[in-house]
Design an enzyme around this catalytic site. Structure first.
Site, short mmCIF file in Angstrom:
data_model
loop_
_atom_site.label_atom_id
_atom_site.label_comp_id
_atom_site.label_asym_id
_atom_site.label_seq_id
_atom_site.Cartn_x
_atom_site.Cartn_y
_atom_site.Cartn_z
CG ASN A 1 -1.74 1.29 1.32
OD1 ASN A 1 -1.80 2.08 0.37
ND2 ASN A 1 -2.39 1.49 2.45
CD1 TRP A 2 3.78 1.36 -2.99
CD2 TRP A 2 3.15 2.32 -4.91
NE1 TRP A 2 4.42 0.71 -4.02
CE2 TRP A 2 4.05 1.27 -5.21
CE3 TRP A 2 2.63 3.08 -5.98
CZ2 TRP A 2 4.42 0.96 -6.52
CZ3 TRP A 2 3.01 2.78 -7.28
CH2 TRP A 2 3.88 1.72 -7.54
CE LYS A 3 -0.10 3.23 4.85
NZ LYS A 3 0.11 3.36 6.31
CG HIS B 1 -5.63 2.27 5.52
ND1 HIS B 1 -5.11 3.16 6.42
CD2 HIS B 1 -4.65 1.37 5.30
CE1 HIS B 1 -3.87 2.82 6.71
NE2 HIS B 1 -3.57 1.74 6.06
CD GLU C 1 -2.62 5.68 6.76
OE1 GLU C 1 -1.63 5.24 7.35
OE2 GLU C 1 -2.76 5.59 5.53
CD GLU D 1 -3.40 -2.15 7.53
OE1 GLU D 1 -3.98 -1.08 7.38
OE2 GLU D 1 -2.40 -2.47 6.87
N GLY E 1 3.14 2.29 10.61
CA GLY E 1 4.13 3.35 10.39
C GLY E 1 5.00 3.65 11.58
CB SER F 1 5.67 -1.96 11.64
OG SER F 1 5.37 -0.60 11.89
N GLY G 1 2.84 -1.12 4.14
CA GLY G 1 3.01 0.27 3.72
C GLY G 1 4.45 0.57 3.37
N GLY G 2 5.20 1.09 4.34
CA GLY G 2 6.56 1.57 4.10
C GLY G 2 7.45 0.60 3.36
O1 LIG Z 1 -1.70 -0.34 4.65
C1 LIG Z 1 -0.64 -0.54 5.25
C2 LIG Z 1 -0.59 -0.31 6.70
O2 LIG Z 1 -1.07 0.97 6.99
C3 LIG Z 1 0.76 -0.58 7.30
O3 LIG Z 1 1.67 0.46 6.98
P1 LIG Z 1 3.22 0.23 7.45
O4 LIG Z 1 3.66 -1.07 6.86
O5 LIG Z 1 3.96 1.43 6.90
O6 LIG Z 1 3.18 0.17 8.97
#
Ligand SMILES: O=C[C@H](O)COP(=O)(O)O
Length: 252
Positions: free
Chosen positions: A10-12, A96, A98, A168, A174, A214, A235-236
């Site tokens: 998920n690149w956000k 999500h 967010e 999640e 994050g 994470s 994500g990251g």
């Molecule tokens: O969609 C992905 C999640 O929000 C996890 O993000 P992260 O891997 O940066 O903690």
């Protein structure tokens, strides 16, 4: 019960068009067989069309990060699930934390989105998860059960069997402080038990449940070793091609 693993990045709200296209060219042809794992990239809507074109025919699928619950109309700024499906996109991430926090999406919104996405032949990845306060109060199970119950309202057993749910914990997103694998397995088990209460064991055995928060190449294998964890929403660690591909090494 063997469920096919699914690893989704998920690149956000990250990357430019050039960076997104360079990523797709870098990972094209490098993911393991779809018989071993489903590999998905969750991209901003701006890049869905070019990514779908570059990865057309590749085992890697592209996901949208959201969609509205109408296919067309006067909804400025929104993206149509029908138009996303028309691009050949197979997955849409919804709910999500967010989106729930910053854009005030409710459980009812998520349920309407899920129905609209499924009606367009696309698979929703439905997110749930609790705040640190809820976790520390020992209320995670009740919270996640209520989110999933509301998100699945009026869906058929077949529809639920084919969708993906991502647990999640907000406190792990994050932060670098991922939930330990046993905690992740336990709460993914709560999600699965909630589906069983609502739809029975055949459906709860079929639905795939990801952990997200994470996840990194260094810890993904431990999560994937757990009974109730069928994948990861990342994500990251999905932003760079090398790290994204390393998330898939657990299948070897
Ligand atoms: O969609 C992905 C999640 O929000 C996890 O993000 P992260 O891997 O940066 O903690």
């Amino acid at each position: 019960m063997s469920r096919k693993p699914i690893i989704a990045g998920n690149w956000k709200m990250n990357k430019t068009l050039a960076e997104a296209k360079a990523f797709a060219e870098a990972v094209k042809g490098k993911a393991p067989s779809a018989d071993l794992v489903e590999t998905v990239i969750g991209s901003p809507a701006l890049f869905l069309a070019p990514l779908a074109e570059i990865l057309n025919g590749d085992v890697i699928e592209v996901a949208a990060q959201n969609a509205y619950f109408e296919n067309a109309g006067a909804f400025t700024g929104e993206n149509s699930p029908a138009a996303i499906a028309d691009l050949g996109i197979k997955y849409i991430i919804i709910g999500h934390s967010e989106r729930r926090e910053y854009f005030h999406e409710t459980d009812e919104d998520i349920n309407k989105k899920a129905k609209a996405i499924i009606a367009n032949g696309v698979t929703p990845i439905i997110c749930c998860g609790e705040t640190l306060e809820t976790y520390e109060a020992g209320q995670t199970a009740q919270w996640v059960e209520s989110q999933i119950t509301a998100a699945l309202k009026d869906l058929t057993p077949e529809q639920v069997s084919n969708l993906v749910i991502a647990y999640e914990p907000i406190w792990a997103i994050g932060t670098g402080k991922s939930a330990d694998a046993n905690t992740a397995d336990e709460t993914c088990g709560v999600v699965r038990n909630t589906v069983e209460k609502l739809y029975g064991k055949t459906v709860s055995d079929a639905v795939r449940i990801q952990y997200g928060g994470s996840v990194k190449p260094e810890n993904v294998a431990e999560y994937m070793s757990k009974e109730n964890v069928d994948g990861a929403l990342v994500g990251g660690a999905s932003l760079e091609a090398e790290s994204f591909l390393a998330l898939l090494d657990f299948v070897n």
